[in-house]
Design a protein around this motif. Structure first.
Motif, PDB file in Angstrom:
ATOM      1  N   TRP A   1      58.887  44.232  37.842  1.00 57.91           N
ATOM      2  CA  TRP A   1      57.518  44.556  37.466  1.00 57.91           C
ATOM      3  C   TRP A   1      56.756  45.139  38.647  1.00 57.91           C
ATOM      4  O   TRP A   1      56.940  44.704  39.786  1.00 57.91           O
ATOM      5  CB  TRP A   1      56.771  43.304  37.035  1.00 57.91           C
ATOM      6  CG  TRP A   1      57.410  42.461  35.979  1.00 57.91           C
ATOM      7  CD1 TRP A   1      58.512  41.641  36.116  1.00 57.91           C
ATOM      8  CD2 TRP A   1      56.992  42.324  34.629  1.00 57.91           C
ATOM      9  NE1 TRP A   1      58.777  41.014  34.925  1.00 57.91           N
ATOM     10  CE2 TRP A   1      57.851  41.410  33.993  1.00 57.91           C
ATOM     11  CE3 TRP A   1      55.945  42.872  33.893  1.00 57.91           C
ATOM     12  CZ2 TRP A   1      57.710  41.036  32.671  1.00 57.91           C
ATOM     13  CZ3 TRP A   1      55.803  42.497  32.568  1.00 57.91           C
ATOM     14  CH2 TRP A   1      56.679  41.593  31.974  1.00 57.91           C
ATOM     15  N   LEU A   2      55.861  46.070  38.372  1.00 58.97           N
ATOM     16  CA  LEU A   2      54.872  46.527  39.339  1.00 58.97           C
ATOM     17  C   LEU A   2      53.508  46.123  38.791  1.00 58.97           C
ATOM     18  O   LEU A   2      53.157  46.472  37.659  1.00 58.97           O
ATOM     19  CB  LEU A   2      54.913  48.037  39.533  1.00 58.97           C
ATOM     20  CG  LEU A   2      56.118  48.592  40.283  1.00 58.97           C
ATOM     21  CD1 LEU A   2      56.048  50.111  40.325  1.00 58.97           C
ATOM     22  CD2 LEU A   2      56.178  48.020  41.695  1.00 58.97           C
ATOM     23  N   ILE A   3      52.770  45.385  39.584  1.00 61.56           N
ATOM     24  CA  ILE A   3      51.443  44.950  39.186  1.00 61.56           C
ATOM     25  C   ILE A   3      50.449  45.555  40.169  1.00 61.56           C
ATOM     26  O   ILE A   3      50.528  45.296  41.368  1.00 61.56           O
ATOM     27  CB  ILE A   3      51.333  43.422  39.170  1.00 61.56           C
ATOM     28  CG1 ILE A   3      52.370  42.827  38.191  1.00 61.56           C
ATOM     29  CG2 ILE A   3      49.917  42.980  38.816  1.00 61.56           C
ATOM     30  CD1 ILE A   3      52.458  41.325  38.207  1.00 61.56           C
ATOM     31  N   THR A   4      49.545  46.380  39.647  1.00 63.84           N
ATOM     32  CA  THR A   4      48.525  47.008  40.480  1.00 63.84           C
ATOM     33  C   THR A   4      47.202  46.333  40.186  1.00 63.84           C
ATOM     34  O   THR A   4      46.776  46.238  39.028  1.00 63.84           O
ATOM     35  CB  THR A   4      48.442  48.521  40.219  1.00 63.84           C
ATOM     36  OG1 THR A   4      49.745  49.088  40.430  1.00 63.84           O
ATOM     37  CG2 THR A   4      47.453  49.183  41.159  1.00 63.84           C
ATOM     38  N   ILE A   5      46.577  45.868  41.250  1.00 62.89           N
ATOM     39  CA  ILE A   5      45.370  45.066  41.162  1.00 62.89           C
ATOM     40  C   ILE A   5      44.224  45.847  41.796  1.00 62.89           C
ATOM     41  O   ILE A   5      44.344  46.333  42.922  1.00 62.89           O
ATOM     42  CB  ILE A   5      45.586  43.720  41.883  1.00 62.89           C
ATOM     43  CG1 ILE A   5      46.744  42.983  41.215  1.00 62.89           C
ATOM     44  CG2 ILE A   5      44.323  42.882  41.910  1.00 62.89           C
ATOM     45  CD1 ILE A   5      47.482  42.054  42.113  1.00 62.89           C
ATOM     46  N   TYR A   6      43.137  45.960  41.046  1.00 58.18           N
ATOM     47  CA  TYR A   6      41.963  46.693  41.505  1.00 58.18           C
ATOM     48  C   TYR A   6      40.821  45.693  41.690  1.00 58.18           C
ATOM     49  O   TYR A   6      40.486  44.955  40.762  1.00 58.18           O
ATOM     50  CB  TYR A   6      41.539  47.729  40.471  1.00 58.18           C
ATOM     51  CG  TYR A   6      42.594  48.758  40.156  1.00 58.18           C
ATOM     52  CD1 TYR A   6      42.579  50.009  40.749  1.00 58.18           C
ATOM     53  CD2 TYR A   6      43.607  48.484  39.233  1.00 58.18           C
ATOM     54  CE1 TYR A   6      43.543  50.968  40.454  1.00 58.18           C
ATOM     55  CE2 TYR A   6      44.579  49.427  38.931  1.00 58.18           C
ATOM     56  CZ  TYR A   6      44.535  50.662  39.543  1.00 58.18           C
ATOM     57  OH  TYR A   6      45.493  51.601  39.246  1.00 58.18           O
ATOM     58  N   CYS A   7      40.225  45.688  42.890  1.00 59.79           N
ATOM     59  CA  CYS A   7      39.116  44.783  43.182  1.00 59.79           C
ATOM     60  C   CYS A   7      37.937  45.583  43.703  1.00 59.79           C
ATOM     61  O   CYS A   7      38.106  46.670  44.267  1.00 59.79           O
ATOM     62  CB  CYS A   7      39.530  43.747  44.225  1.00 59.79           C
ATOM     63  SG  CYS A   7      40.886  42.672  43.720  1.00 59.79           S
TER      64      CYS A   7
ATOM     65  N   ASP B   1      38.678  36.624  41.664  1.00 56.41           N
ATOM     66  CA  ASP B   1      37.233  36.800  41.475  1.00 56.41           C
ATOM     67  C   ASP B   1      36.772  38.253  41.537  1.00 56.41           C
ATOM     68  O   ASP B   1      35.967  38.677  40.723  1.00 56.41           O
ATOM     69  CB  ASP B   1      36.459  36.001  42.531  1.00 56.41           C
ATOM     70  CG  ASP B   1      36.542  34.503  42.295  1.00 56.41           C
ATOM     71  OD1 ASP B   1      36.825  34.086  41.155  1.00 56.41           O
ATOM     72  OD2 ASP B   1      36.325  33.753  43.262  1.00 56.41           O
ATOM     73  N   THR B   2      37.250  39.012  42.480  1.00 53.60           N
ATOM     74  CA  THR B   2      36.762  40.378  42.679  1.00 53.60           C
ATOM     75  C   THR B   2      37.534  41.413  41.862  1.00 53.60           C
ATOM     76  O   THR B   2      37.220  42.593  41.908  1.00 53.60           O
ATOM     77  CB  THR B   2      36.834  40.769  44.165  1.00 53.60           C
ATOM     78  OG1 THR B   2      38.179  40.608  44.623  1.00 53.60           O
ATOM     79  CG2 THR B   2      35.890  39.922  45.009  1.00 53.60           C
ATOM     80  N   CYS B   3      38.536  40.968  41.102  1.00 57.99           N
ATOM     81  CA  CYS B   3      39.378  41.890  40.342  1.00 57.99           C
ATOM     82  C   CYS B   3      38.680  42.307  39.051  1.00 57.99           C
ATOM     83  O   CYS B   3      38.175  41.462  38.315  1.00 57.99           O
ATOM     84  CB  CYS B   3      40.713  41.224  40.020  1.00 57.99           C
ATOM     85  SG  CYS B   3      41.879  42.296  39.157  1.00 57.99           S
ATOM     86  N   TYR B   4      38.669  43.604  38.800  1.00 56.55           N
ATOM     87  CA  TYR B   4      38.070  44.117  37.569  1.00 56.55           C
ATOM     88  C   TYR B   4      39.082  44.856  36.695  1.00 56.55           C
ATOM     89  O   TYR B   4      38.805  45.145  35.532  1.00 56.55           O
ATOM     90  CB  TYR B   4      36.894  45.054  37.878  1.00 56.55           C
ATOM     91  CG  TYR B   4      37.291  46.340  38.545  1.00 56.55           C
ATOM     92  CD1 TYR B   4      37.525  47.496  37.793  1.00 56.55           C
ATOM     93  CD2 TYR B   4      37.451  46.411  39.925  1.00 56.55           C
ATOM     94  CE1 TYR B   4      37.907  48.678  38.402  1.00 56.55           C
ATOM     95  CE2 TYR B   4      37.826  47.592  40.531  1.00 56.55           C
ATOM     96  CZ  TYR B   4      38.050  48.717  39.776  1.00 56.55           C
ATOM     97  OH  TYR B   4      38.436  49.888  40.383  1.00 56.55           O
TER      98      TYR B   4
END
Length: 110
Positions: free
Chosen positions: A32-38, A90-93
């Motif tokens: 899996w590739l998980i991309t996290i945007y904060c 918390d900061t992830c949207y």
């Protein structure tokens, strides 16, 4: 507004509970590739939205080399995992969860 993006690779297996016949109901694995945007309007005292290492630790320690059916109480679809990532930081949207090259699910808060 400040933004960061962190991509994490994990190896994990799952099986899906589906309302139709599918080979995905059998236990199988993905890289899996998980991309996290904060994002944050202001930086923390260290001058960051959030430390990249902390983002990696929050997700990778929980999911890497795991059976996702044993980790989650919900059906571990890519869509549900994306929502879990956003809810966990918390900061992830937004989160993108890629289970194979051509299959990506995203969840973004309104």
């Amino acid at each position: 507004m400040y933004y960061i993006k962190k991509t994490i690779e994990i190896a994990a297996c799952h099986r899906l509970s589906l309302s139709y016949p599918s080979k995905c109901t059998q236990l199988h694995g993905h890289n899996w590739l998980i991309t996290i945007y904060c994002k944050a309007e202001t930086l923390n005292p260290d001058g960051m939205v959030i430390d990249f290492t902390h983002v990696k630790e929050m997700i990778k320690q929980r999911l890497d080399h795991a059976n996702l059916n044993e980790v989650f109480t919900f059906n571990p679809t890519a869509e549900n995992i994306a929502r879990w990532v956003v809810d966990s930081i918390d900061t992830c949207y937004r989160a993108d969860v890629q289970e194979s090259e051509n299959n990506i699910a995203s969840y973004e808060e309104d």
